[in-house]
Design an enzyme around this catalytic site. Structure first.
Site, mmCIF file in Angstrom:
data_model
loop_
_atom_site.group_PDB
_atom_site.id
_atom_site.type_symbol
_atom_site.label_atom_id
_atom_site.label_comp_id
_atom_site.label_asym_id
_atom_site.label_seq_id
_atom_site.Cartn_x
_atom_site.Cartn_y
_atom_site.Cartn_z
ATOM 1 N N GLU A 62 34.020 9.635 -13.251
ATOM 2 C CA GLU A 62 34.206 9.961 -14.666
ATOM 3 C C GLU A 62 35.606 10.542 -14.814
ATOM 4 O OE1 GLU A 62 32.265 13.032 -17.960
ATOM 5 O OE2 GLU A 62 31.177 12.607 -16.103
ATOM 6 N N ASP A 73 33.856 21.579 -22.797
ATOM 7 C CA ASP A 73 34.354 21.816 -21.451
ATOM 8 C C ASP A 73 34.436 23.307 -21.150
ATOM 9 O OD1 ASP A 73 34.673 19.105 -21.055
ATOM 10 O OD2 ASP A 73 36.713 19.091 -21.838
#
Length: 282
Positions: A62, A73
Site C-alpha cells: 500500500e 493518519d
C-alpha cells in the site's frame, strides 16, 4: 472463511487475496509512504517489504501519497508525510513506486486522499496508475456514493476501488460501500486515527462478521494497529487481509543516514509478520 470466485468483484488485488486464501492464509499488506526518508529510500524500503530476509515478504504494498491534511493518519505517518513533502515529493513519484513494487513481484496499490486525485485529474491519475502496473487505489476520505467520475475512470482503466467501513457504519452503509468496491473492502477496526497498538481491537472481528453478513463474496481487510507477528496471527484468524503501516514505518529513520540498518530492521519485522499470517489459521 469465504470462497471468492467472482473475478468481476475481485479485480487484480482481490485475485491476489484469493490466491493467498487458497494457500490457507490471509494476505499480508504493508503500507509505506513514498518519499520517506527520500524518494529513492522509500523505493528501497518498499522492495524490502516484498522480500523480508527470506524472499517471502508482503503480498500487497500500500503506497501512500503524502498529504498536507490527513484525516485518519496517526502521528508516525503524519511525521513521515511532512518530511516527504518538505523534501519535494510529488504525486508522480507514487507511480515510480508502483513500478518498483510491480517489478519485485508484489501487488501495488496506492492509498491517497481524494484531493490529490482531483488535482491530478481522475482519468489521468487512473491512466498513469494503470500504465505503471498499479492494481488500484484505497481512498479513505472518498464517499462511494459521491464519486461518479472515479467509477468511470477506474472502470475505463481496469483499476480496483477500495473504500472503508468502520464500526460506526450502519448495515445499509456497509452494503453500499461493499457494492462500490472492486478488489476488497478495508475495515477499520477502531474509531480514530491509525497507529501501532499494544493490543488489537475487540471491534475487529465484529466489523468483519458484519461485512461478511452483507456480502460474503468480497474479501475483508483489517488494519489500524497491527504491530507484530502475534497480532497479525490474531487478525488473520478472521480477516482476509492483515494490513500493517505505522509499525513498518517506525523502522525507518527520518534522515536516511543508516538506510542499510533501517532496511535490515524492516526486513526482520516483515519476517515476523509473515510468520504470523502463516500460522493464523492453523
Amino acid at each position: 472463511m469465504s470462497t471468492f470466485n467472482d473475478p468481476s468483484r475481485l479485480g487484480i488485488s482481490g485475485s491476489r487475496v484469493a490466491d493467498c486464501t487458497g494457500q490457507g492464509r490471509p494476505a499480508l499488506v504493508g503500507y509505506l509512504p513514498v518519499g520517506y526518508p527520500t524518494v529513492d529510500g522509500s523505493l528501497a524500503a518498499m522492495r524490502a517489504l516484498t522480500e523480508g530476509t527470506t524472499g517471502r515478504g508482503v503480498d500487497i504494498v500500500e503506497i501512500g501519497i503524502p498529504y498536507s491534511d490527513p484525516l485518519m493518519d496517526g502521528l508516525v505517518i503524519q511525521h513521515a508525510a511532512l518530511r516527504a513533502r518538505e523534501r519535494g515529493v510529488r504525486t508522480r513519484d507514487a507511480f515510480r513506486a508502483v513500478e518498483a513494487v510491480a517489478a519485485a513481484g508484489a501487488t501495488p496499490m496506492v492509498m491517497t486522499y481524494w484531493n490529490l486525485i482531483e488535482a491530478y485529474g481522475p482519468d489521468r491519475f487512473a491512466r498513469d496508475l494503470a500504465a505503471a502496473g498499479g492494481a488500484g487505489t484505497i481512498t479513505p476520505d472518498l464517499p462511494p456514493d459521491d464519486c461518479p467520475e472515479w467509477f468511470e475512470a477506474t472502470d475505463r482503466h481496469g483499476l480496483d476501488r477500495v473504500f472503508l467501513i468502520a464500526p460506526s457504519s450502519s448495515q445499509e452503509r456497509i452494503g453500499l460501500t461493499m457494492r462500490s468496491c472492486r478488489g476488497w473492502v478495508y475495515a477499520t477496526s477502531v474509531m480514530g486515527v491509525t497507529g501501532a497498538r499494544a493490543s488489537t481491537s475487540d471491534a475487529a472481528p465484529v466489523i468483519v462478521e458484519r461485512a461478511r453478513g452483507v456480502d460474503p463474496s468480497l474479501p475483508v481487510g483489517v488494519g489500524l494497529g497491527v504491530s507484530n507477528g502475534a497480532q497479525a496471527a490474531e487478525i488473520g484468524a478472521f480477516a482476509d487481509l492483515v494490513i500493517v503501516g505505522s509499525a513498518l514505518l517506525k523502522c525507518l529513520g527520518s534522515d536516511g543516514r543508516d538506510l542499510d540498518g533501517d532496511l535490515r530492521r524492516l526486513r526482520l519485522l516483515v519476517d515476523d509478520l509473515a510468520s504470523g499470517v502463516d500460522c493464523a489459521r492453523t
